[in-house]
Scaffold this motif. Structure first.
Motif, short mmCIF file in Angstrom:
data_model
loop_
_atom_site.label_atom_id
_atom_site.label_comp_id
_atom_site.label_asym_id
_atom_site.label_seq_id
_atom_site.Cartn_x
_atom_site.Cartn_y
_atom_site.Cartn_z
N ALA A 165 0.83 -1.21 0.00
CA ALA A 165 0.00 0.00 0.00
C ALA A 165 0.86 1.26 0.00
CB ALA A 165 -0.94 0.00 1.20
N GLY A 166 1.93 1.27 0.82
CA GLY A 166 2.81 2.43 0.87
C GLY A 166 3.53 2.66 -0.44
N ALA A 167 3.98 1.58 -1.07
CA ALA A 167 4.70 1.70 -2.34
C ALA A 167 3.79 2.23 -3.44
CB ALA A 167 5.29 0.35 -2.73
N ILE A 168 2.57 1.72 -3.50
CA ILE A 168 1.63 2.18 -4.52
C ILE A 168 1.27 3.64 -4.29
CG2 ILE A 168 -0.72 1.90 -5.40
CD1 ILE A 168 1.23 -0.22 -6.41
N GLU A 169 1.07 4.02 -3.03
CA GLU A 169 0.78 5.42 -2.72
C GLU A 169 1.91 6.33 -3.19
OE1 GLU A 169 -0.63 8.19 1.09
OE2 GLU A 169 0.42 6.30 1.45
N LEU B 91 4.11 5.67 -5.62
CA LEU B 91 4.14 5.69 -7.08
C LEU B 91 3.08 6.66 -7.63
CD1 LEU B 91 4.61 1.90 -7.92
CD2 LEU B 91 6.22 3.75 -8.43
N LYS B 92 1.92 6.67 -7.03
CA LYS B 92 0.86 7.57 -7.50
C LYS B 92 1.19 9.03 -7.20
CE LYS B 92 -2.96 4.26 -7.12
NZ LYS B 92 -4.23 3.92 -6.40
N ALA B 93 1.76 9.29 -6.02
CA ALA B 93 2.07 10.67 -5.62
C ALA B 93 3.35 11.17 -6.25
CB ALA B 93 2.18 10.76 -4.10
N GLY B 94 4.27 10.26 -6.60
CA GLY B 94 5.54 10.66 -7.20
C GLY B 94 6.47 11.37 -6.23
N TRP B 95 6.42 11.00 -4.95
CA TRP B 95 7.27 11.67 -3.96
C TRP B 95 8.75 11.41 -4.21
CZ3 TRP B 95 3.38 9.11 -0.34
CH2 TRP B 95 2.30 9.99 -0.11
N VAL B 96 9.12 10.14 -4.32
CA VAL B 96 10.52 9.78 -4.53
C VAL B 96 10.60 8.59 -5.48
CG1 VAL B 96 11.28 10.61 -2.27
CG2 VAL B 96 10.58 8.22 -2.52
N PRO B 97 11.74 8.40 -6.16
CA PRO B 97 11.90 7.22 -7.02
C PRO B 97 11.77 5.94 -6.19
CG PRO B 97 13.64 8.81 -7.43
CD PRO B 97 12.92 9.28 -6.21
N LEU B 98 11.07 4.96 -6.73
CA LEU B 98 10.84 3.70 -6.03
C LEU B 98 11.61 2.58 -6.71
CD1 LEU B 98 9.01 2.39 -3.73
CD2 LEU B 98 7.66 1.52 -5.65
N TRP B 99 12.52 1.98 -5.97
CA TRP B 99 13.31 0.86 -6.46
C TRP B 99 12.82 -0.41 -5.78
CZ3 TRP B 99 17.21 1.85 -10.08
CH2 TRP B 99 17.51 3.21 -10.27
N VAL B 100 12.91 -1.52 -6.51
CA VAL B 100 12.41 -2.80 -6.01
C VAL B 100 13.49 -3.86 -6.21
CG1 VAL B 100 10.59 -4.53 -6.19
CG2 VAL B 100 10.08 -2.13 -6.67
N TRP B 101 13.76 -4.62 -5.14
CA TRP B 101 14.75 -5.71 -5.25
C TRP B 101 14.30 -6.68 -6.33
CZ3 TRP B 101 14.95 -10.68 -2.00
CH2 TRP B 101 16.12 -11.39 -2.31
N ASP B 102 15.16 -6.87 -7.31
CA ASP B 102 14.85 -7.71 -8.47
C ASP B 102 15.80 -8.90 -8.48
OD1 ASP B 102 13.80 -8.64 -10.84
OD2 ASP B 102 14.94 -7.26 -12.11
N SER B 103 15.28 -10.05 -8.12
CA SER B 103 16.10 -11.25 -8.01
C SER B 103 15.19 -12.46 -8.11
CB SER B 103 16.84 -11.27 -6.66
OG SER B 103 17.36 -12.54 -6.36
N ALA B 104 15.79 -13.60 -8.54
CA ALA B 104 15.02 -14.84 -8.57
C ALA B 104 14.55 -15.23 -7.18
CB ALA B 104 15.87 -15.96 -9.17
N ALA B 105 15.27 -14.75 -6.14
CA ALA B 105 14.90 -15.06 -4.76
C ALA B 105 13.85 -14.11 -4.20
CB ALA B 105 16.14 -15.04 -3.87
#
Length: 402
Positions: A258-262, A264-278
């Motif tokens: 919920a916080g991440a989506i909020e 992304l919609k508001a555009g407060w800061v760039p959002l990075w997401v851990w991208d791994s097979a794990a």
């Protein structure tokens, strides 16, 4: 009320602080926003001008109805009981800051406007985020691989002189925060649970005493955890930061999602997401919603292409210059003086004053020196001293320290 500095701060605390509650319920953030608009539109202009007015005078000056005016006057009349409660909390290491105070975090006012909490309670240093902040968030029940990533990321943030900002919950939050402070860096926890109880935990107390950790909350310092409070503080984590990393999230549900989506919609800061097979499936879903992939626990990319650069203190030699733009050679030129200064153990504050550095610069320099074996960090509060018998020609290599 000695804990709040100005007439405006005192008025805001009286109206909004959710402690020492009597018959009149303190104003919520949305109620304060409406009242603040009415104050600014009136001849009063400032909240402090309300103190001492009767209910009828409040109604006449602000044009609000009788019930609102009576509630405002009643809240403003609780100065004695609120002062006693603030004194009790102060004895437990808890402070209060109102949005009219200089110590109130400017990013919250800038990004949230009147939605920013009218008051914050805190423990630790009052400079909530010194320099750049990186939000690190994730599940309470994250996998061992996710926790390892959070630990490495927290350590990397500390090395760069930035601050970990998180929710102080078990799992990813506490792992990243502890990793940063263990490395001599700083962390901020935005608390949804009892601030008083959290400050009594031994590891938390040690980090607070070393001024490596700050805890803040918009809720009463002894409030119990609730899902609503946890959801309600998410936007503060993002708005206190310059970039954010989601380490682990469920898909479509939970506070992290919920916080991440909020954000992304508001555009407060760039959002990075851990991208791994794990990484969990929720991470891939979040990437599909616009998150940026991060496959290594490094900091360099997090601030690229966005305006959240760190501006150092106005009296610093590099005032107004983004950290990434400070030339390497001048930084390296400081190191001979630093080596001489650390012939005897010194605190980070002493190093800052001696070399005229901002907090983030001094911390990054000292942390890198410790990691490289040039300096030794000892005791608590931490003191730094030059290592004995270590050849240090690389210490003066600009390419190594810039």
């Amino acid at each position: 009320m000695s804990s709040v500095a100005t007439h405006d701060s005192q008025a805001i605390a009286l109206l909004c602080a959710p402690i020492a509650v009597g018959d009149a319920k303190p104003l919520t953030s949305s109620e304060w926003a409406k009242l603040a608009s009415a104050i600014h539109a009136s001849a009063l202009e400032r909240p402090g001008a309300l103190v001492g007015l009767t209910a009828s005078e409040v109604g006449d000056r602000l044009g609000v109805d009788r019930d609102v005016a009576s509630r405002v006057a009643s809240l403003l009349d609780r100065g004695g009981t609120l002062a006693f409660e603030l004194e009790r909390l102060e004895g437990r290491g808890i402070w209060i800051v109102a949005r009219a105070d200089d110590a109130y975090p400017d990013p919250l006012k800038r990004r949230l406007g009147l939605r920013a909490p009218a008051v914050l309670f805190g423990a630790g240093r009052r400079e909530v985020v010194p320099g750049r902040g990186v939000a690190v968030v994730g599940s309470r029940d994250a996998s061992a691989e996710a926790l390892e990533f959070a630990e490495e990321l927290g350590r990397s943030i500390a090395r760069e002189g930035a601050t970990v900002v998180s929710g102080a919950a078990r799992g990813v939050d506490r792992t990243a925060m502890a990793s940063a402070t263990d490395a001599g860096g700083s962390a901020v926890g935005v608390v949804a649970d009892s601030l008083v109880r959290l400050t009594q935990q031994p590891d938390i107390r040690a980090a607070l005493a070393d001024e490596l950790l700050t805890l803040v909350t918009p809720y009463a310092p002894e409030a119990r955890f609730s899902v609503g409070n946890a959801m309600g503080r998410n936007h503060l984590i993002y708005c206190l930061s310059d970039a954010a990393v989601v380490v682990a999230t469920a898909a479509g549900s939970g506070g992290t999602w919920a916080g991440a989506i909020e954000n992304l919609k508001a555009g407060w800061v760039p959002l990075w997401v851990w991208d791994s097979a794990a990484a969990p499936e929720g991470n891939r879903e979040l990437l599909a919603h616009g998150g940026r992939p991060l496959d290594a626990p490094t900091v360099e990319a997090l601030f690229s292409g966005q305006g959240g650069v760190h501006t150092v203190a106005s009296d610093s030699p590099a005032a107004g210059v983004p950290k990434s733009a400070v030339p390497a050679a001048p930084v390296a030129a400081l190191l001979p003086a630093l080596e001489r200064f650390l012939a005897t153990p010194r605190t980070e504050m002493e190093v800052r004053k001696e070399l005229g550095l901002a907090q983030g610069q001094a911390r990054a320099l000292l942390t890198r020196g410790v990691d490289s074996g040039w300096f030794v960090r000892e005791g608590k509060p931490y003191r730094y001293v030059a290592a004995e018998g270590v050849a240090q020609p690389a210490l003066f290599d600009a390419a190594q320290v810039g």
